[in-house]
Scaffold this motif. Structure first.
Motif, PDB file in Angstrom:
ATOM      1  N   THR A  16       1.111  -1.298  -0.199  1.00 55.22           N
ATOM      2  CA  THR A  16      -0.123   0.043   0.045  1.00 55.22           C
ATOM      3  C   THR A  16       1.039   1.123   0.544  1.00 55.22           C
ATOM      4  OG1 THR A  16      -1.688  -1.137   0.790  1.00 55.22           O
ATOM      5  CG2 THR A  16      -1.645   1.010   0.930  1.00 55.22           C
ATOM      6  N   PHE A  17       1.845   1.290   0.352  1.00 55.02           N
ATOM      7  CA  PHE A  17       2.795   1.859   0.211  1.00 55.02           C
ATOM      8  C   PHE A  17       3.943   2.433  -0.401  1.00 55.02           C
ATOM      9  CE2 PHE A  17       0.886   0.828   4.693  1.00 55.02           C
ATOM     10  CZ  PHE A  17       0.593   1.944   5.206  1.00 55.02           C
ATOM     11  N   THR A 173       3.082  11.547   7.266  1.00 58.85           N
ATOM     12  CA  THR A 173       2.095  12.498   5.815  1.00 58.85           C
ATOM     13  C   THR A 173       3.755  13.333   5.053  1.00 58.85           C
ATOM     14  OG1 THR A 173       1.686  15.308   6.938  1.00 58.85           O
ATOM     15  CG2 THR A 173       0.292  13.577   6.230  1.00 58.85           C
ATOM     16  N   ILE A 178       1.899  11.820   1.939  1.00 58.94           N
ATOM     17  CA  ILE A 178       1.024  11.846   1.549  1.00 58.94           C
ATOM     18  C   ILE A 178       0.526  12.787   1.700  1.00 58.94           C
ATOM     19  CG2 ILE A 178      -1.369  10.609   2.901  1.00 58.94           C
ATOM     20  CD1 ILE A 178       0.700   8.839   4.663  1.00 58.94           C
ATOM     21  N   THR A 187      -7.854   9.605   3.317  1.00 56.84           N
ATOM     22  CA  THR A 187      -6.704  10.670   4.134  1.00 56.84           C
ATOM     23  C   THR A 187      -6.682   9.551   5.264  1.00 56.84           C
ATOM     24  OG1 THR A 187      -6.812  12.059   2.880  1.00 56.84           O
ATOM     25  CG2 THR A 187      -4.760  11.942   4.163  1.00 56.84           C
ATOM     26  N   LYS A 189      -8.174   6.866   7.184  1.00 53.83           N
ATOM     27  CA  LYS A 189      -7.843   6.097   7.092  1.00 53.83           C
ATOM     28  C   LYS A 189      -6.831   5.797   6.577  1.00 53.83           C
ATOM     29  CE  LYS A 189     -10.256   1.730   4.097  1.00 53.83           C
ATOM     30  NZ  LYS A 189     -10.910   1.688   3.483  1.00 53.83           N
ATOM     31  N   GLU A 190      -6.365   5.658   5.076  1.00 52.45           N
ATOM     32  CA  GLU A 190      -5.321   5.904   4.866  1.00 52.45           C
ATOM     33  C   GLU A 190      -3.569   6.347   6.117  1.00 52.45           C
ATOM     34  OE1 GLU A 190      -1.848   6.775   1.010  1.00 52.45           O
ATOM     35  OE2 GLU A 190      -3.443   7.667   1.839  1.00 52.45           O
ATOM     36  N   GLU A 193      -4.171   3.323   9.275  1.00 55.57           N
ATOM     37  CA  GLU A 193      -3.514   2.488   8.237  1.00 55.57           C
ATOM     38  C   GLU A 193      -2.031   2.472   8.202  1.00 55.57           C
ATOM     39  OE1 GLU A 193      -4.262   1.951   4.406  1.00 55.57           O
ATOM     40  OE2 GLU A 193      -6.472   0.759   5.077  1.00 55.57           O
ATOM     41  N   LEU A 194      -1.358   3.212   8.224  1.00 55.49           N
ATOM     42  CA  LEU A 194       0.142   3.361   8.142  1.00 55.49           C
ATOM     43  C   LEU A 194       0.726   3.448   9.760  1.00 55.49           C
ATOM     44  CD1 LEU A 194       3.288   3.607   6.950  1.00 55.49           C
ATOM     45  CD2 LEU A 194       1.914   6.137   6.755  1.00 55.49           C
TER      46      LEU A 194
END
Length: 419
Positions: A16-17, A173, A178, A187, A189-190, A193-194
């Motif tokens: 994902t990253f 970020t 990000i 954002t 949510k992202e 997750e990170l």
């Protein structure tokens, strides 16, 4: 350096990253090594150096630290701990005492939630014998969101917990570039997750402390100290020279402005009328001078407020619906009583700044408050007091000094009586 250890969440999220698996796995060890040497280890609420953590201390500090700097919180935290050393004392305290201890710290809904949350925690302790032991249990406490709950789990219970507050979002970020608006759910949510991917299963409390320190001392808003950062080697924003472009946030609209007169209604004995504001709304449960709403102005007021007429104004004095919204019941009673008796409060200033209001900025608007004074005789004081009592309004007649010493006053009121 400590060898990187993968989080249990590593496999499904690595793709994902943008960073390599090694960068993702080495993030926590690099940060923890930096924290061991350079982090803050003497804050009174920190629990990472004790074998028996106290979730009450962490919960209290986390609520106070929401949108508030450490230097501001320190004296308030010390005072709370002196008066309320355990959650039971806080739960049993009268609201007025809690409000007095909180006064000046701002965002007063936090104080209400803190007092309510203390009562809820006592119920849990009486039922189970201990504080909540799960993330869901803490999120059920008034005023506790996911990040605060994660911090309490990690730092207050030494269990696995993830935080993703403002400091963490700024670090992440920038490190991962990000570029989504952090006010948007996608954002958020992202970022969560990170944060979950990077938080080690072991030592998540230390990691939470380290992330807070990183955001507070190195990865600051305007002047990040990138040369000292243990993450600079793979920080995308640093590599691109775009550190201050993150986090991305939609441009705020100019705050509207409100103008009110703050009435110092004084008795012949130099006592002043103070009213307790309703539990809901601005300064809920705190004590205030009665206010007379004058007008509000859309957009930003620039320069001298005497030029406010150039901005779009909304006069609400003749608008019944807005009048009732802007005035508390106590203020409506006082305003009507003044009108009936043809009493007018006059300016209290005799300086070059005569008539100039103080500016007090809140989350959603700027408030310009002008102090005006009115002296009433004994009969008038009695009549006004009876009207307020009949409406079950909580009020007191106290000197300015006694009010400061015994009532929970919002900072705006302190500004008014200190000028």
């Amino acid at each position: 350096m400590t060898q990187p250890t993968a989080n249990s969440n590593a496999t499904p999220l690595d793709t994902t990253f943008n960073h390599s698996t090694y960068s993702l796995n080495s993030f926590a060890p690099r940060l923890l090594d930096w924290f061991a040497e350079n982090g803050r280890h003497d804050l009174p609420w920190q629990q990472h150096q004790t074998d028996t953590p106290n979730p009450y201390i962490v919960w209290l500090s986390e609520v106070m630290l929401q949108q508030t700097q450490v230097t501001t919180v320190l004296p308030y935290f010390a005072r709370f701990m002196e008066t309320f050393p355990a959650v039971q004392e806080l739960a049993a305290a009268d609201w007025d005492l809690v409000a007095e201890h909180w006064a000046g710290l701002g965002y007063y809904a936090r104080a209400r939630n803190l007092h309510k949350g203390a009562k809820q925690l006592v119920e849990v302790i009486e039922e189970t014998g201990d504080f909540p032991q799960t993330l869901a249990g803490w999120e059920a406490i008034s005023g506790v969101g996911p990040s605060t709950a994660g911090a309490i789990m990690a730092m207050g219970l030494h269990r696995y917990g993830v935080i993703c507050d403002g400091n963490v979002k700024r670090v992440l970020t920038r490190w991962a570039a990000i570029d989504g608006d952090i006010t948007k759910s996608a954002t958020t949510k992202e970022l969560w997750e990170l944060a979950e991917r990077l938080t080690p299963v072991d030592d998540s409390g230390l990691f939470a402390q380290a992330m807070m320190d990183m955001g507070a001392t190195l990865c600051t808003r305007s002047k990040p100290a990138c040369l000292l950062c243990p993450l600079k080697g793979d920080c995308v924003a640093h590599a691109e020279g775009r550190e201050t472009d993150y986090p991305v946030k939609a441009k705020k609209q100019p705050k509207p402005s409100k103008f009110s007169d703050a009435l110092l209604i004084e008795s012949s004995d130099h006592d002043i009328l103070w009213v307790q504001r309703p539990d809901n709304g601005i300064w809920g449960g705190l004590w205030s001078l009665p206010l007379q709403f004058v007008e509000k102005i859309a957009g930003k007021v620039t320069g001298n407020t005497k030029n406010a007429s150039k901005n779009k104004q909304l006069d609400v004095r003749s608008n019944e619906k807005v009048y009732e919204t802007e005035f508390t019941t106590a203020e409506q009673i006082i305003n009507e009583w003044l009108t009936e008796n043809k009493l007018v409060a006059e300016s209290v200033s005799h300086t070059l700044l005569e008539g100039a209001p103080i500016k007090h900025s809140l989350t959603h608007f700027h408030w310009y408050l002008t102090p005006r004074k009115l002296t009433v005789n004994a009969a008038q004081m009695t009549e006004l007091s009876e009207k307020l009592s009949a409406a079950e309004i909580t009020f007191q007649w106290l000197t300015e000094q006694k009010a400061q010493d015994s009532l929970g006053l919002p900072r705006a009121m302190e500004k008014l009586i200190e000028r």
